[in-house]
Scaffold this motif. Structure first.
Motif, mmCIF file in Angstrom:
data_model
loop_
_atom_site.group_PDB
_atom_site.id
_atom_site.type_symbol
_atom_site.label_atom_id
_atom_site.label_comp_id
_atom_site.label_asym_id
_atom_site.label_seq_id
_atom_site.Cartn_x
_atom_site.Cartn_y
_atom_site.Cartn_z
ATOM 1 N N ARG A 116 11.630 -2.879 4.102
ATOM 2 C CA ARG A 116 12.143 -3.218 2.880
ATOM 3 C C ARG A 116 10.474 -3.091 2.282
ATOM 4 O O ARG A 116 10.021 -3.595 1.642
ATOM 5 N N GLU A 117 9.337 -1.848 2.323
ATOM 6 C CA GLU A 117 8.740 -2.326 2.039
ATOM 7 C C GLU A 117 8.321 -1.784 0.210
ATOM 8 O O GLU A 117 9.285 -0.398 0.002
ATOM 9 N N ILE A 118 7.541 -2.024 -0.603
ATOM 10 C CA ILE A 118 7.652 -1.765 -2.001
ATOM 11 C C ILE A 118 6.349 -1.793 -2.300
ATOM 12 O O ILE A 118 5.549 -2.404 -1.625
ATOM 13 N N SER A 119 6.399 -0.289 -3.418
ATOM 14 C CA SER A 119 5.135 0.156 -3.807
ATOM 15 C C SER A 119 4.801 -0.506 -4.398
ATOM 16 O O SER A 119 5.624 -0.334 -5.616
ATOM 17 N N CYS A 120 3.445 -0.889 -4.816
ATOM 18 C CA CYS A 120 3.031 -1.416 -6.482
ATOM 19 C C CYS A 120 1.475 0.005 -6.436
ATOM 20 O O CYS A 120 0.453 0.149 -6.517
ATOM 21 N N GLU A 121 1.503 0.395 -7.780
ATOM 22 C CA GLU A 121 0.725 1.955 -8.512
ATOM 23 C C GLU A 121 0.246 1.277 -10.055
ATOM 24 O O GLU A 121 1.169 0.704 -10.716
ATOM 25 N N PHE A 122 -1.670 0.898 -9.781
ATOM 26 C CA PHE A 122 -1.642 0.879 -11.081
ATOM 27 C C PHE A 122 -2.244 2.283 -10.793
ATOM 28 O O PHE A 122 -3.023 2.986 -10.673
ATOM 29 N N CYS A 123 -1.685 2.954 -12.184
ATOM 30 C CA CYS A 123 -2.561 4.186 -13.194
ATOM 31 C C CYS A 123 -2.678 4.052 -14.475
ATOM 32 O O CYS A 123 -2.353 3.380 -15.290
ATOM 33 N N PHE A 124 -4.154 4.081 -13.568
ATOM 34 C CA PHE A 124 -4.950 3.714 -15.592
ATOM 35 C C PHE A 124 -5.242 5.743 -16.627
ATOM 36 O O PHE A 124 -5.776 6.818 -16.497
ATOM 37 N N ALA A 125 -4.653 4.811 -17.730
ATOM 38 C CA ALA A 125 -3.743 6.317 -18.626
ATOM 39 C C ALA A 125 -4.837 5.856 -19.564
ATOM 40 O O ALA A 125 -6.014 5.132 -19.486
ATOM 41 N N ASP A 126 -4.737 6.555 -20.670
ATOM 42 C CA ASP A 126 -6.000 6.869 -21.806
ATOM 43 C C ASP A 126 -5.976 5.454 -22.776
ATOM 44 O O ASP A 126 -7.165 4.826 -22.214
ATOM 45 N N THR A 127 -4.910 4.416 -22.259
ATOM 46 C CA THR A 127 -5.287 3.260 -23.656
ATOM 47 C C THR A 127 -4.979 1.966 -22.925
ATOM 48 O O THR A 127 -4.947 1.276 -23.631
ATOM 49 N N GLU A 128 -3.847 2.395 -21.500
ATOM 50 C CA GLU A 128 -3.134 1.907 -21.156
ATOM 51 C C GLU A 128 -3.647 1.232 -19.805
ATOM 52 O O GLU A 128 -3.426 2.746 -19.029
ATOM 53 N N ILE A 129 -2.735 0.201 -19.126
ATOM 54 C CA ILE A 129 -2.484 0.996 -17.180
ATOM 55 C C ILE A 129 -1.436 0.631 -16.791
ATOM 56 O O ILE A 129 -0.697 -0.110 -18.028
ATOM 57 N N VAL A 130 -0.734 1.508 -16.878
ATOM 58 C CA VAL A 130 1.314 1.366 -16.179
ATOM 59 C C VAL A 130 1.029 0.954 -14.925
ATOM 60 O O VAL A 130 0.353 1.726 -13.709
ATOM 61 N N VAL A 131 1.790 0.549 -14.919
ATOM 62 C CA VAL A 131 2.162 -0.513 -12.903
ATOM 63 C C VAL A 131 3.015 -0.356 -12.858
ATOM 64 O O VAL A 131 4.296 -0.498 -13.743
ATOM 65 N N THR A 132 3.644 0.474 -12.047
ATOM 66 C CA THR A 132 4.477 0.451 -11.595
ATOM 67 C C THR A 132 5.076 0.082 -9.616
ATOM 68 O O THR A 132 4.287 0.164 -9.099
ATOM 69 N N VAL A 133 6.168 -0.105 -10.202
ATOM 70 C CA VAL A 133 6.372 -1.123 -8.690
ATOM 71 C C VAL A 133 7.534 -0.030 -8.368
ATOM 72 O O VAL A 133 8.920 0.297 -9.189
ATOM 73 N N GLN A 134 7.539 -0.026 -6.775
ATOM 74 C CA GLN A 134 9.124 1.311 -6.115
ATOM 75 C C GLN A 134 9.462 0.756 -4.705
ATOM 76 O O GLN A 134 8.446 0.323 -4.006
ATOM 77 N N ASP A 135 10.382 0.804 -4.659
ATOM 78 C CA ASP A 135 11.366 0.575 -3.526
ATOM 79 C C ASP A 135 10.995 2.004 -2.622
ATOM 80 O O ASP A 135 10.982 2.718 -3.087
#
Length: 149
Positions: A116-135
């Motif tokens: 049941r792995e879940i990935s967590c990704e921080f993407c450093f966009a222009d003015t924000e950080i987009v945090v995505t978790v996905q199974d």
């Protein structure tokens, strides 16, 4: 651009008395979980760093790590997001630690914890950080953190 904060999430680890950061953390909690009939102590409330203050990051730079439910009975996994001006931190309860949001994703209890792995990704966009978790099935949750807050 240089990061003004160290960013990360709250996590837990198996207790290891040889690690100074696991011993005597008054603000952290401890939890005993049965694994294969054996009690295993975990330290809760630890800070897992994704990016460090003063680091230069390009637009759309991504940092990704994988996590698993703490035990077989866990039906959802929460990701609490934090920022601090410290270079490094051990606990999410340290002075200067700022909560920046949270995400929760359901965990398929029909499969063993190890599947049941879940990935967590921080993407450093222009003015924000987009945090995505996905199974593994592609179910995802997203949260934005403003760089300037």
């Amino acid at each position: 651009r240089m990061l003004r904060y160290t960013y990360g999430i709250e996590t837990s680890n198996k207790f290891d008395e040889s690690k100074p950061q696991h011993v005597g953390l008054e603000a952290c909690r401890y939890r005993t979980i049965m694994k294969d009939g054996i009690p295993v102590v975990h330290v809760l409330g630890l800070f897992f760093r994704f990016a460090q203050v003063g680091t230069s990051v390009a637009v759309d730079h991504k940092i990704k790590h994988s996590f698993w439910p703490l035990d077989e009975a866990q039906h959802s996994v929460g990701f609490n997001l934090y920022a601090t001006q410290k270079d490094s931190a051990i606990s999410v309860t340290e002075d200067g630690m700022q909560g920046r949001g949270s995400l929760t994703i359901q965990s398929d209890m029909g499969r063993p914890r190890s599947d049941r792995e879940i990935s967590c990704e921080f993407c450093f966009a222009d003015t924000e950080i987009v945090v995505t978790v996905q199974d593994r099935e592609g179910v995802k949750q997203t949260h934005m953190i403003d760089f300037n807050v």
